[in-house]
Design a protein around this motif. Sequence first.
Motif, PDB file in Angstrom:
ATOM      1  N   TYR A   1      -3.325  -1.277  -7.378  1.00  0.00           N
ATOM      2  CA  TYR A   1      -3.687  -0.902  -6.014  1.00  0.00           C
ATOM      3  C   TYR A   1      -4.344   0.473  -5.932  1.00  0.00           C
ATOM      4  N   VAL A   2      -4.718   1.032  -7.063  1.00  0.00           N
ATOM      5  CA  VAL A   2      -5.493   2.272  -7.056  1.00  0.00           C
ATOM      6  C   VAL A   2      -6.855   1.992  -6.425  1.00  0.00           C
ATOM      7  N   ILE A   3      -7.237   2.815  -5.476  1.00  0.00           N
ATOM      8  CA  ILE A   3      -8.458   2.579  -4.701  1.00  0.00           C
ATOM      9  C   ILE A   3      -9.634   3.310  -5.341  1.00  0.00           C
ATOM     10  N   LEU A   4     -10.616   2.539  -5.787  1.00  0.00           N
ATOM     11  CA  LEU A   4     -11.828   3.104  -6.377  1.00  0.00           C
ATOM     12  C   LEU A   4     -13.057   2.420  -5.792  1.00  0.00           C
ATOM     13  N   ARG A   5     -14.170   3.100  -5.871  1.00  0.00           N
ATOM     14  CA  ARG A   5     -15.434   2.491  -5.462  1.00  0.00           C
ATOM     15  C   ARG A   5     -15.812   1.402  -6.464  1.00  0.00           C
ATOM     16  N   LYS A   6     -16.550   0.399  -6.005  1.00  0.00           N
ATOM     17  CA  LYS A   6     -16.804  -0.790  -6.821  1.00  0.00           C
ATOM     18  C   LYS A   6     -17.542  -0.466  -8.112  1.00  0.00           C
TER      19      LYS A   6
ATOM     20  N   ILE B   1     -11.390  10.422   2.685  1.00  0.00           N
ATOM     21  CA  ILE B   1     -12.683   9.837   3.042  1.00  0.00           C
ATOM     22  C   ILE B   1     -13.196   8.948   1.914  1.00  0.00           C
ATOM     23  N   SER B   2     -13.049   9.419   0.682  1.00  0.00           N
ATOM     24  CA  SER B   2     -13.547   8.667  -0.474  1.00  0.00           C
ATOM     25  C   SER B   2     -12.854   7.313  -0.589  1.00  0.00           C
ATOM     26  N   ARG B   3     -11.521   7.304  -0.525  1.00  0.00           N
ATOM     27  CA  ARG B   3     -10.846   6.019  -0.706  1.00  0.00           C
ATOM     28  C   ARG B   3     -11.014   5.115   0.516  1.00  0.00           C
ATOM     29  N   CYS B   4     -11.137   5.711   1.711  1.00  0.00           N
ATOM     30  CA  CYS B   4     -11.384   4.885   2.888  1.00  0.00           C
ATOM     31  C   CYS B   4     -12.783   4.275   2.844  1.00  0.00           C
ATOM     32  N   SER B   5     -13.745   4.997   2.278  1.00  0.00           N
ATOM     33  CA  SER B   5     -15.091   4.442   2.157  1.00  0.00           C
ATOM     34  C   SER B   5     -15.091   3.233   1.231  1.00  0.00           C
ATOM     35  N   SER B   6     -14.226   3.249   0.222  1.00  0.00           N
ATOM     36  CA  SER B   6     -14.122   2.109  -0.690  1.00  0.00           C
ATOM     37  C   SER B   6     -13.585   0.887   0.031  1.00  0.00           C
ATOM     38  N   LEU B   7     -12.568   1.087   0.863  1.00  0.00           N
ATOM     39  CA  LEU B   7     -12.012  -0.015   1.639  1.00  0.00           C
ATOM     40  C   LEU B   7     -13.032  -0.509   2.667  1.00  0.00           C
ATOM     41  N   TYR B   8     -13.756   0.413   3.269  1.00  0.00           N
ATOM     42  CA  TYR B   8     -14.821   0.065   4.222  1.00  0.00           C
ATOM     43  C   TYR B   8     -15.842  -0.849   3.548  1.00  0.00           C
ATOM     44  N   ASN B   9     -16.351  -0.412   2.392  1.00  0.00           N
ATOM     45  CA  ASN B   9     -17.397  -1.186   1.715  1.00  0.00           C
ATOM     46  C   ASN B   9     -16.900  -2.550   1.255  1.00  0.00           C
TER      47      ASN B   9
ATOM     48  N   GLY C   1     -10.052  -0.996 -11.231  1.00  0.00           N
ATOM     49  CA  GLY C   1     -11.004  -0.739 -10.154  1.00  0.00           C
ATOM     50  C   GLY C   1     -11.030  -1.759  -9.033  1.00  0.00           C
ATOM     51  N   TYR C   2     -10.152  -2.771  -9.075  1.00  0.00           N
ATOM     52  CA  TYR C   2     -10.168  -3.820  -8.055  1.00  0.00           C
ATOM     53  C   TYR C   2      -9.102  -3.600  -6.967  1.00  0.00           C
ATOM     54  N   GLY C   3      -8.581  -2.381  -6.879  1.00  0.00           N
ATOM     55  CA  GLY C   3      -7.550  -2.098  -5.888  1.00  0.00           C
ATOM     56  C   GLY C   3      -7.997  -2.344  -4.464  1.00  0.00           C
ATOM     57  N   SER C   4      -9.234  -1.933  -4.138  1.00  0.00           N
ATOM     58  CA  SER C   4      -9.739  -2.124  -2.767  1.00  0.00           C
ATOM     59  C   SER C   4      -9.779  -3.607  -2.402  1.00  0.00           C
ATOM     60  N   LYS C   5     -10.199  -4.426  -3.347  1.00  0.00           N
ATOM     61  CA  LYS C   5     -10.267  -5.869  -3.106  1.00  0.00           C
ATOM     62  C   LYS C   5      -8.876  -6.434  -2.823  1.00  0.00           C
ATOM     63  N   ARG C   6      -7.907  -6.034  -3.621  1.00  0.00           N
ATOM     64  CA  ARG C   6      -6.542  -6.562  -3.453  1.00  0.00           C
ATOM     65  C   ARG C   6      -5.941  -6.101  -2.127  1.00  0.00           C
ATOM     66  N   ILE C   7      -6.224  -4.856  -1.751  1.00  0.00           N
ATOM     67  CA  ILE C   7      -5.660  -4.323  -0.513  1.00  0.00           C
ATOM     68  C   ILE C   7      -6.244  -5.044   0.696  1.00  0.00           C
ATOM     69  N   VAL C   8      -7.550  -5.240   0.715  1.00  0.00           N
ATOM     70  CA  VAL C   8      -8.176  -5.952   1.833  1.00  0.00           C
ATOM     71  C   VAL C   8      -7.704  -7.406   1.857  1.00  0.00           C
ATOM     72  N   ASP C   9      -7.560  -8.017   0.660  1.00  0.00           N
ATOM     73  CA  ASP C   9      -7.003  -9.379   0.596  1.00  0.00           C
ATOM     74  C   ASP C   9      -5.649  -9.434   1.284  1.00  0.00           C
ATOM     75  N   TYR C  10      -4.811  -8.461   0.978  1.00  0.00           N
ATOM     76  CA  TYR C  10      -3.450  -8.470   1.515  1.00  0.00           C
ATOM     77  C   TYR C  10      -3.451  -8.225   3.024  1.00  0.00           C
ATOM     78  N   LEU C  11      -4.349  -7.369   3.476  1.00  0.00           N
ATOM     79  CA  LEU C  11      -4.429  -7.092   4.914  1.00  0.00           C
ATOM     80  C   LEU C  11      -4.829  -8.335   5.693  1.00  0.00           C
ATOM     81  N   LEU C  12      -5.742  -9.119   5.132  1.00  0.00           N
ATOM     82  CA  LEU C  12      -6.333 -10.232   5.874  1.00  0.00           C
ATOM     83  C   LEU C  12      -5.635 -11.564   5.659  1.00  0.00           C
ATOM     84  N   LYS C  13      -4.869 -11.680   4.569  1.00  0.00           N
ATOM     85  CA  LYS C  13      -4.294 -12.977   4.238  1.00  0.00           C
ATOM     86  C   LYS C  13      -2.777 -12.932   4.196  1.00  0.00           C
TER      87      LYS C  13
END
Length: 488
Positions: free
Chosen positions: A139-144, A18-26, A314-326
């Motif tokens: 790619y470690v997922i952390l809150r911003k 839940i914690s890491r998914c919330s980071s990707l959500y945000n 701490g920028y893992g969430s950003k990179r993961i969403v970048d990769y998903l969308l681009k």
Amino acid sequence: MKIKIFTEGGKDIGLGHISRCSSLYNEAASRGISVDLIVYGDIVDVDFLNGINIINENWLDKEYLYNNITSDDYAIVDSYEATKEIYDIISKKTKKVLYIDDIGRTVYPEGIIVNPSLDASHIDYSKSQNGILLSGPEYVILRKQFRSLKKENISKEVKRVLIMMGGTDIRGLTPLIIDNICRNMLDIEFDIVTGSEEMEKINSQISKPKNITFHNNLDATQMMELMISCDLAITAAGQTIYELLATQTPFIPIKVIENQENNIKSLFEYNPEQIVLRYDDLDFLSNLNKALEIYSDIEYRKSYNQRYKDLVDGYGSKRIVDYLLKDKNKEYKINLRKIKSEDIKEVFDLSNQDYVRRYSINKDKIEWADHIKWFNSVLEDKSTVFYVVTDKNESFLGQIRYKIAQNSATVSISLSEKLKGKGLSKEILSKSIKKIFEEEQSVKDIIAFVSENNIASKKIFEGLNFKRVKDEDSMMKLILKKEDFYVN
């Protein structure tokens, strides 16, 4: 377009996913993207989920998926419960899917696999269909709130210790530690983070010493500030260890469940001397006391932090969403060209970056006057082949230099932080090697010197069939023979 994130969590499952998914959500929501967090479990009264659109549904049911996902949806799945059939449905019905997996639990259909741990080399993902794998510290997922943090100083003495055994403390370690550690160290302040129910349970079982403060339902900012304020942490070896790495808080990890073994293996990759405890060890309390004694030494804690310094930004969430969308190949069309005199400033700036100097043989900053002399001499040196890495717009993205001596060429490479997390380093290095072999027919092998601590670079070179031969000046010497390169 909508991103749908599928996971599970709750009192009997835990909140790690839940914690890491919330980071990707945000991260996705901050870009104006519509996002649903679909959770199988009992999620109630969790402060860090405030403002998140949570849908409590059994998404592990096939009918639910057939009726609630479309070909316009992007999907993220973070699960220990989903079957191969469930993954197949999500993969086929969505536009693009990304799987979070840190244990190699199954063979995945078409999509992107993300292992959000420090190292995934000990896990075999080769049987998954498309082979796209994102892994490593970036790619470690952390809150911003945990991005780009730096601890101001390291206290001479350990005066404040943070204890975190998870919201439910499934092994009941917290009361054990209170009774046998906290009561005997009254000169240390202990901050204990736990769930509300667990805190009430502990208070009903034992009397609380005066040197203990309980915390529950902390938001990300409060948790980050608490970690930074503490000198040491005792923690379950789950997702929390990455937040501690980001805050540069030394910690003693305790394996409390089997799926944490890969987190521990990843820690050993970067710090072979990492102290790790196991909850079921007969000497658990004795070992914990010994570990606390070792960590009380300021020099040990300084050395400990140095091993993990700047590892998790701490920028893992950003990179993961970048990769998903681009599509990374559309974003970066990598080119190599010969160096020009007008590249002097870009080369100077890149060479003086802290992350470049850290892994160089000469770690001192370069003076501009010295750089001018060196740069001009390299331009005139016929035994040096110097490439510049650019994108489709001719923007400077890095440098690769080959010094030729007889039949060998020694490579030196440094890339812009703009490429960090894009998964392009191996491709760029490979492209330059192919170019040097084609343009310089006399070159039969490539030599590289890599810092022992630069795990990421080591893996890139080894992935191109470089072989370690010996060490020189605290650097690993690796060699790639021409015939070995062309079997890749």
